[in-house]
Design an enzyme around this catalytic site. Structure first.
Site, PDB file in Angstrom:
ATOM      1  N   ASN A 100       0.833  -1.206   0.000  1.00  0.00           N
ATOM      2  CA  ASN A 100       0.000   0.000   0.000  1.00  0.00           C
ATOM      3  C   ASN A 100       0.863   1.249   0.000  1.00  0.00           C
ATOM      4  O   ASN A 100       1.870   1.321   0.698  1.00  0.00           O
ATOM      5  CB  ASN A 100      -0.923   0.010   1.217  1.00  0.00           C
ATOM      6  CG  ASN A 100      -1.875  -1.168   1.197  1.00  0.00           C
ATOM      7  OD1 ASN A 100      -2.045  -1.789   0.153  1.00  0.00           O
ATOM      8  ND2 ASN A 100      -2.480  -1.479   2.321  1.00  0.00           N
ATOM      9  N   HIS A 117       6.000  -0.498  -2.562  1.00  0.00           N
ATOM     10  CA  HIS A 117       5.549   0.251  -3.741  1.00  0.00           C
ATOM     11  C   HIS A 117       5.655   1.768  -3.553  1.00  0.00           C
ATOM     12  O   HIS A 117       5.133   2.524  -4.371  1.00  0.00           O
ATOM     13  CB  HIS A 117       4.103  -0.131  -4.099  1.00  0.00           C
ATOM     14  CG  HIS A 117       3.991  -1.503  -4.678  1.00  0.00           C
ATOM     15  ND1 HIS A 117       2.809  -2.176  -4.803  1.00  0.00           N
ATOM     16  CD2 HIS A 117       4.940  -2.337  -5.171  1.00  0.00           C
ATOM     17  CE1 HIS A 117       3.022  -3.368  -5.342  1.00  0.00           C
ATOM     18  NE2 HIS A 117       4.310  -3.489  -5.565  1.00  0.00           N
ATOM     19  N   CYS A 128      16.728  15.737 -10.680  1.00  0.00           N
ATOM     20  CA  CYS A 128      17.848  15.583  -9.740  1.00  0.00           C
ATOM     21  C   CYS A 128      17.662  14.393  -8.793  1.00  0.00           C
ATOM     22  O   CYS A 128      18.562  14.064  -8.040  1.00  0.00           O
ATOM     23  CB  CYS A 128      18.079  16.871  -8.957  1.00  0.00           C
ATOM     24  SG  CYS A 128      16.787  17.261  -7.765  1.00  0.00           S
ATOM     25  N   GLY A 185      -5.371  -9.092   2.981  1.00  0.00           N
ATOM     26  CA  GLY A 185      -6.021  -8.152   2.057  1.00  0.00           C
ATOM     27  C   GLY A 185      -5.268  -7.877   0.780  1.00  0.00           C
ATOM     28  O   GLY A 185      -5.190  -6.728   0.341  1.00  0.00           O
TER      29      GLY A 185
HETATM   30  P1  OAD Z   1      -6.183  -5.615  -5.008  1.00  0.00           P
HETATM   31  O1  OAD Z   1      -7.245  -4.563  -5.223  1.00  0.00           O
HETATM   32  O2  OAD Z   1      -5.662  -6.359  -6.181  1.00  0.00           O
HETATM   33  O3  OAD Z   1      -6.725  -6.706  -3.971  1.00  0.00           O
HETATM   34  C1  OAD Z   1      -7.319  -6.371  -2.745  1.00  0.00           C
HETATM   35  C2  OAD Z   1      -7.750  -7.664  -2.055  1.00  0.00           C
HETATM   36  O4  OAD Z   1      -8.301  -7.299  -0.797  1.00  0.00           O
HETATM   37  C3  OAD Z   1      -8.810  -8.470  -2.822  1.00  0.00           C
HETATM   38  O5  OAD Z   1      -8.421  -9.848  -2.837  1.00  0.00           O
HETATM   39  C4  OAD Z   1     -10.080  -8.263  -1.973  1.00  0.00           C
HETATM   40  O6  OAD Z   1     -10.902  -9.434  -1.953  1.00  0.00           O
HETATM   41  C5  OAD Z   1      -9.495  -8.030  -0.596  1.00  0.00           C
HETATM   42  N1  OAD Z   1     -10.345  -7.212   0.288  1.00  0.00           N
HETATM   43  C6  OAD Z   1     -11.206  -6.219  -0.035  1.00  0.00           C
HETATM   44  N2  OAD Z   1     -11.757  -5.688   1.060  1.00  0.00           N
HETATM   45  C7  OAD Z   1     -11.223  -6.330   2.123  1.00  0.00           C
HETATM   46  C8  OAD Z   1     -11.370  -6.227   3.540  1.00  0.00           C
HETATM   47  N3  OAD Z   1     -12.183  -5.325   4.089  1.00  0.00           N
HETATM   48  N4  OAD Z   1     -10.655  -7.065   4.336  1.00  0.00           N
HETATM   49  C9  OAD Z   1      -9.817  -7.997   3.781  1.00  0.00           C
HETATM   50  N5  OAD Z   1      -9.639  -8.149   2.460  1.00  0.00           N
HETATM   51  C10 OAD Z   1     -10.314  -7.328   1.636  1.00  0.00           C
HETATM   52  O7  OAD Z   1      -5.015  -4.892  -4.205  1.00  0.00           O
HETATM   53  P2  OAD Z   1      -3.501  -5.357  -3.957  1.00  0.00           P
HETATM   54  O8  OAD Z   1      -3.419  -6.842  -3.826  1.00  0.00           O
HETATM   55  O9  OAD Z   1      -2.979  -4.522  -2.844  1.00  0.00           O
HETATM   56  O10 OAD Z   1       0.395  -1.402  -7.110  1.00  0.00           O
HETATM   57  O11 OAD Z   1      -2.821  -4.898  -5.297  1.00  0.00           O
HETATM   58  C11 OAD Z   1      -1.443  -5.025  -5.417  1.00  0.00           C
HETATM   59  C12 OAD Z   1      -0.855  -3.849  -6.169  1.00  0.00           C
HETATM   60  O12 OAD Z   1      -1.511  -3.677  -7.409  1.00  0.00           O
HETATM   61  C13 OAD Z   1      -1.032  -2.510  -5.493  1.00  0.00           C
HETATM   62  O13 OAD Z   1      -0.015  -2.253  -4.556  1.00  0.00           O
HETATM   63  C14 OAD Z   1      -0.956  -1.547  -6.630  1.00  0.00           C
HETATM   64  C15 OAD Z   1      -1.828  -2.286  -7.589  1.00  0.00           C
HETATM   65  O14 OAD Z   1      -1.796  -1.910  -8.865  1.00  0.00           O
HETATM   66  C16 OAD Z   1       0.937  -0.167  -7.212  1.00  0.00           C
HETATM   67  O15 OAD Z   1       0.368   0.858  -6.860  1.00  0.00           O
HETATM   68  C17 OAD Z   1       2.299  -0.154  -7.773  1.00  0.00           C
END
Ligand code: OAD
Length: 239
Positions: A100, A117, A128, A185
């Site tokens: 995050n 990230h 720079c 998550g």
């Molecule tokens: P995603 O949006 O891909 O996944 C979020 C996950 O959290 C999903 O599997 C949901 O089911 C779950 N979820 C949603 N609400 C929840 C809750 N209240 N409690 C528990 N789980 C929950 O997000 P990331 O896996 O973080 O990269 O995505 C990875 C990366 O892709 C991010 O860091 C970002 C993105 O593009 C960059 O910004 C470089």
């Protein structure tokens, strides 16, 4: 095995690593990346979070980040972020790896961590290379470096870019040495974080996944619980 059993295991562990993704911040009202509420003007994050997109249209990319900064400036850490701070205090060797960029773990008080990230509240000069905190909401579009007038970009690792070596090193160290890995998550779709669970598994960690939905990791982990991070993570705190 129940969450109480996992809590027992955690209270006896000397080393714990935690990997978090957008799902932990969803409980603070931050839209996830792959949920429909995370879309801005119908762009997918892959279309905006890239060096090519920034080169093509820096104004568009900054407008997206400005929208996200405006949204994030109204959000605060939730019970899951806070429980992770408590774990850090109670476990001898603790490391948090977060994908995050919202800074909520830091606001909650986590310190032993890699923001792999980057952080949306930091900017980096494309000329720079100076990295500086910046909490302006709204931010000037386009923002420029106070030192050299170069164009500033968000200090975020975009698609197609490499993670900082020190973050990778710290993450691998934690994954290779942890007795328990908690994955909270994250959809487990984005590399290199997608490879983290297999690394911990190779090194015999016990892996627990807490997520709202099943993920590609669900088959690999030792146990998977479905639910909201803010409800589940506090239940893991050693009493
Ligand atoms: P995603 O949006 O891909 O996944 C979020 C996950 O959290 C999903 O599997 C949901 O089911 C779950 N979820 C949603 N609400 C929840 C809750 N209240 N409690 C528990 N789980 C929950 O997000 P990331 O896996 O973080 O990269 O995505 C990875 C990366 O892709 C991010 O860091 C970002 C993105 O593009 C960059 O910004 C470089």
């Amino acid at each position: 095995m129940s969450l109480l059993d996992i809590r027992e295991r955690i209270s006896n562990a000397r080393s714990v690593a935690v990997l978090t993704g957008a799902g932990i911040s969803a409980d603070s009202g931050v839209p996830t990346f792959r949920g429909t509420d995370g879309l801005w003007k119908n762009f997918r994050p892959e279309e905006l979070a890239s060096p090519d997109a920034f080169e093509r249209d820096p104004k568009l990319v900054w407008e997206w980040y400005n929208w996200r900064r405006e949204l994030l400036s109204t959000k605060t850490p939730n019970a899951a972020h806070e429980a992770i701070v408590q774990l850090e205090k109670q476990i001898e060797n603790f490391w948090l790896i977060t994908q995050n960029v919202d800074g909520l773990h830091r606001t909650a008080g986590s310190t032993n961590m890699s923001e792999i990230h980057g952080n949306i509240w930091k900017v980096r000069c494309t000329n720079c290379g100076t990295i500086a905190p910046n909490h302006d909401v709204p931010i000037d579009i386009l923002p420029h470096c106070p030192n050299c007038q170069g164009l500033l970009r968000p200090h975020i690792v975009w698609f197609g870019e490499s993670l900082a070596q020190e973050d990778l090193d710290a993450s691998f160290r934690a994954l290779q040495n942890c007795e328990i890995l908690l994955i909270i998550g994250t959809s487990g779709l984005v590399y290199p974080a997608a490879s983290f669970a297999p690394i911990a598994k190779e090194h015999h960690a016990f892996i627990v996944e807490l997520n709202l939905d099943p993920t590609p990791n669900s088959n690999l982990v030792d146990i998977s619980f479905q639910g909201r991070a803010k409800d589940l993570v506090p239940l893991l705190l050693p009493s």
